[in-house]
Design a protein around this motif. Structure first.
Motif, short mmCIF file in Angstrom:
data_model
loop_
_atom_site.label_atom_id
_atom_site.label_comp_id
_atom_site.label_asym_id
_atom_site.label_seq_id
_atom_site.Cartn_x
_atom_site.Cartn_y
_atom_site.Cartn_z
N UNK A 93 0.53 -1.54 -0.27
CA UNK A 93 0.24 -0.32 -0.06
C UNK A 93 0.59 1.23 -0.08
N UNK A 94 1.85 1.20 0.94
CA UNK A 94 2.56 2.09 0.93
C UNK A 94 3.91 2.15 -0.73
N UNK A 95 3.73 1.21 -1.20
CA UNK A 95 4.36 1.61 -2.29
C UNK A 95 3.52 2.01 -3.29
N UNK A 96 2.63 1.90 -3.27
CA UNK A 96 1.74 2.23 -3.96
C UNK A 96 1.20 3.43 -4.06
N UNK A 97 0.97 4.21 -3.03
CA UNK A 97 0.83 5.88 -2.68
C UNK A 97 1.60 6.81 -2.80
N UNK A 98 2.71 5.92 -2.72
CA UNK A 98 4.03 7.11 -3.04
C UNK A 98 4.25 6.71 -4.65
N UNK A 99 4.17 5.39 -5.40
CA UNK A 99 3.81 5.67 -6.72
C UNK A 99 2.25 7.15 -7.37
N UNK A 100 1.44 6.85 -6.46
CA UNK A 100 0.43 7.26 -6.94
C UNK A 100 1.38 8.80 -6.20
N UNK A 101 2.00 9.22 -5.78
CA UNK A 101 2.26 11.02 -5.19
C UNK A 101 2.82 11.15 -6.43
N UNK A 102 3.59 9.87 -6.79
CA UNK A 102 4.66 11.27 -7.96
C UNK A 102 4.09 10.97 -9.51
N UNK A 103 3.14 10.30 -9.48
CA UNK A 103 3.00 10.05 -11.11
C UNK A 103 2.75 10.86 -11.62
N UNK A 104 1.68 12.14 -10.75
CA UNK A 104 1.10 13.53 -11.50
C UNK A 104 2.24 14.10 -11.75
N UNK A 105 3.05 14.62 -10.38
CA UNK A 105 3.76 15.31 -11.04
C UNK A 105 4.93 15.31 -11.83
N UNK A 106 5.51 13.58 -12.13
CA UNK A 106 6.15 13.70 -13.34
C UNK A 106 5.61 13.43 -14.80
N UNK A 107 4.30 13.76 -14.73
CA UNK A 107 3.35 13.85 -16.06
C UNK A 107 3.45 15.45 -16.44
N UNK A 108 3.53 15.73 -15.17
CA UNK A 108 3.23 17.25 -15.45
C UNK A 108 4.87 18.40 -15.86
N UNK A 109 5.99 17.50 -15.29
CA UNK A 109 7.33 17.68 -15.72
C UNK A 109 7.57 17.46 -16.73
N UNK A 110 7.00 16.41 -17.16
CA UNK A 110 6.91 16.41 -19.14
C UNK A 110 6.21 17.85 -20.00
N UNK A 111 5.32 17.75 -19.28
CA UNK A 111 4.71 18.85 -20.13
C UNK A 111 5.52 19.86 -20.00
N UNK A 112 6.04 20.53 -18.71
CA UNK A 112 6.79 21.44 -18.65
C UNK A 112 7.60 21.71 -19.09
N UNK A 113 8.70 20.78 -19.50
CA UNK A 113 9.26 20.49 -20.37
C UNK A 113 8.91 19.82 -22.44
N UNK A 114 7.97 19.22 -22.92
CA UNK A 114 7.75 19.48 -24.10
C UNK A 114 6.38 20.46 -24.70
N UNK A 115 6.24 20.97 -23.46
CA UNK A 115 4.53 21.51 -24.37
C UNK A 115 3.68 20.77 -24.58
N UNK A 116 3.63 19.21 -23.58
CA UNK A 116 2.39 17.99 -24.76
C UNK A 116 2.69 17.22 -23.50
#
Length: 423
Positions: free
Chosen positions: A362-385
Motif C-alpha cells: 500500500x505504501x509503495x502504491x501510494x508513493x507511486x500515485x504521489x509521484x505520478x501526476x508531478x512526473x506527468x506535469x514535468x513532461x508537460x513543462x519540458x515538452x509543452x505536451x
C-alpha cells in the motif's frame, strides 16, 4: 416435525457493509475532487499550485500510515481500525466544509490519508478475504465497484450544490458529505464483525492447483523480507502506481489541451466511471478462474495499449475513437491498484504476514500515485505536451510485465515448497 428456519449467512451482511464502506470512502469522500478545485480556490483566494499540495500531503500521509497498517490491524483488529478510518474521513470532509484557510485544508488532507488507508480498498479486500472461502476475487471486485457507483451518484448530487452561484456553496456540498459519512459510519460499525467464528480455510495441499489463489499460511514476515522477490514486487507496485496515476490526473486535461469538444471530454469521464464499475468485478472474476499471472498480464497489456493510443491520438474523429477505446482499456488496467492489491499480497505471500506485507505494498502504491501526476506535469513543462509521458509510462509498464514474471515464478516456487512441507 418442526421446519428449521434458514439463517442468513453473515458473510453477505459483511459484503454489503464493505460495499457501503467503499461507496463512502471512494465515492463521497474521495471521488470528484476536481469538482471542488475552482470553487474552493476562488472562495478562499488560494493559488491552485498551493491548493494542489493538499493532494500531495494526502498521499504522503497514506505512505507513512500504510507502513504501520499491518502492526495496527494485528494489535487492534480490523473493526477498531475501520472506526479510526471512518472518523478520519468524516472529520476530513467536515473540516473542509468549515475551512477558512489553506492550513485547515492541510489538516483535512492528513485525516483524509488516514481514512483512505483504514477504510479504503485494501482494508475492504482484507475483510472480504477473511469472510469468503471461494470466489474471493469476484467478491472483492464487487466491493470495489462501489467506487464508480458512489462517485457517479455523488457527482450528480454535489455538482449542482457547488455550482449554485453562491461563493461558498461548496461548503454545503461538503457538509452534506459529512452527514452521509456519519450515517454510513454508524451503520458500518453496527454490522461489521471482526471475523467469522470458524475462521478461514487455509490451503495445505501441494500441487499446481494450490498455487492459483487459494488461501495458504505462508512464511513469517522475518523470512519474507529476506526474499529478493518481495522487494521486486514492491518495486513493480510502485511503477504501476506511477503509471496508473496518469489515467485519472492527466488524460482529461490532455484531451482538453488537444482541443477535443468539452461534451466529448465529459462523456469520456462518464464512460470511465461506468467501465470501472464493471471491470473491477470482471478482473476479480478472471482472477478466480485464471489465476494471478493471467489477470495481471491482462491488465498490464490493456495499460500498455491504452498508453500507446493516448500517445498517438489527436483532435480528429480517428483520434477521438482512439481516446474512447483507450478509456475502456484504462478501466481494465486500473484494478491493478485496487482489486488486485490484496489478492496479489495473499496469493504470493500467504496469510501469516499478510497485513504487514499489504501495508508495504500500500505504501509503495501510494508513493507511486504521489509521484505520478508531478512526473506527468514535468513532461508537460519540458515538452509543452503530455504525449511523451504516455510513451514513458508504456515502457514502464513493459518493465512491470517482465518484473512480475520473475516475482511470480520465484514466489510460486517458494509457495509450492512450503505447501509440500506442510501437506
Amino acid at each position: 416435525m418442526k421446519l428449521q428456519k434458514s439463517r442468513l449467512d453473515y458473510k453477505w451482511v459483511i459484503l454489503a457493509t464493505c460495499f457501503m464502506m467503499e461507496f463512502l470512502c471512494l465515492g463521497f469522500c474521495s471521488s470528484n475532487v476536481g469538482l471542488y478545485t475552482k470553487a474552493v480556490t476562488e472562495a478562499l483566494h488560494i493559488k491552485r499550485s498551493i491548493y494542489s499540495l493538499t493532494q500531495s500531503l494526502r498521499f504522503v500521509t497514506q505512505v507513512v500510515t500504510a507502513l504501520y497498517f499491518g502492526t495496527l490491524v494485528q494489535r487492534f483488529g480490523t473493526k477498531k481500525m475501520v472506526l479510526v478510518g471512518l472518523v478520519g474521513l468524516t472529520g476530513s470532509v467536515l473540516i473542509r466544509a468549515l475551512a477558512t484557510n489553506i492550513f485547515h485544508l492541510y489538516v483535512s488532507s492528513i485525516l483524509w490519508g488516514v481514512g483512505i488507508v483504514f477504510v479504503g480498498s485494501n482494508m475492504a479486500g482484507t475483510i472480504v478475504r477473511r469472510w469468503f472461502r471461494q470466489d474471493v476475487g469476484r467478491y472483492t471486485g464487487i466491493v470495489m465497484s462501489a467506487n464508480g457507483i458512489g462517485g457517479a451518484i455523488a457527482a450528480q448530487i454535489i455538482s449542482p450544490i457547488i455550482n449554485n452561484g453562491e461563493t461558498f456553496g461548496y461548503r454545503k456540498a461538503y457538509m452534506l458529505s459529512a452527514v452521509v459519512a456519519l450515517v454510513i459510519s454508524i451503520v458500518v460499525m453496527i454490522f461489521l464483525r471482526e471475523h467469522p467464528q470458524d475462521g478461514p480455510v487455509i490451503q495445505r495441499t501441494a500441487g499446481k492447483k494450490a498455487l492459483t489463489g487459494k488461501l495458504w499460511q505462508g512464511y513469517s514476515y522475518d523470512v519474507i523480507r529476506k526474499k529478493p522477490y518481495f522487494y521486486a514486487a514492491a518495486a513493480m507496485v510502485f511503477l504501476t502506481g506511477i503509471s496508473l496515476q496518469s489515467i485519472g490526473s492527466i488524460s482529461i486535461v490532455y484531451m482538453t489541451d488537444m482541443g477535443m469538444p468539452t461534451g466529448f471530454v465529459a462523456s469520456i469521464a462518464t464512460v470511465s466511471s461506468l467501465c470501472l464499475t464493471v471491470t473491477k468485478i470482471l478482473v476479480g472474476t478472471v482472477y478466480d478462474k485464471k489465476g494471478l499471472h493471467f489477470t495481471l498480464l491482462m491488465c498490464q497489456i490493456a495499460a500498455i495499449v491504452a498508453f500507446m493510443m493516448k500517445g498517438t491520438m489527436n483532435n480528429t474523429v480517428a483520434g477521438m475513437t482512439l481516446a474512447m477505446t483507450a478509456t475502456v482499456l484504462s478501466a481494465i488496467a486500473s484494478p491493478m491498484e485496487t482489486v488486485l492489491m490484496p489478492l496479489l499480497t495473499g496469493d504470493l505471500f500467504g496469510s501469516a504476514a499478510y497485513h504487514k506485507v499489504l501495508g508495504v505494498m500500500m505504501a509503495m502504491n501510494s508513493l507511486g500515485l504521489c509521484l505520478g501526476a508531478p512526473l506527468g506535469d514535468l513532461y508537460f513543462d519540458i515538452f509543452g505536451t503530455y504525449k511523451p509521458c504516455f510513451w514513458f509510462f508504456a515502457v514502464s509498464m513493459i518493465a512491470v510485465v517482465i518484473g512480475y514474471r520473475f516475482v511470480i515464478r520465484a514466489a510460486y516456487k517458494d509457495k509450492e515448497a512450503f505447501l509440500a512441507e506442510t501437506a
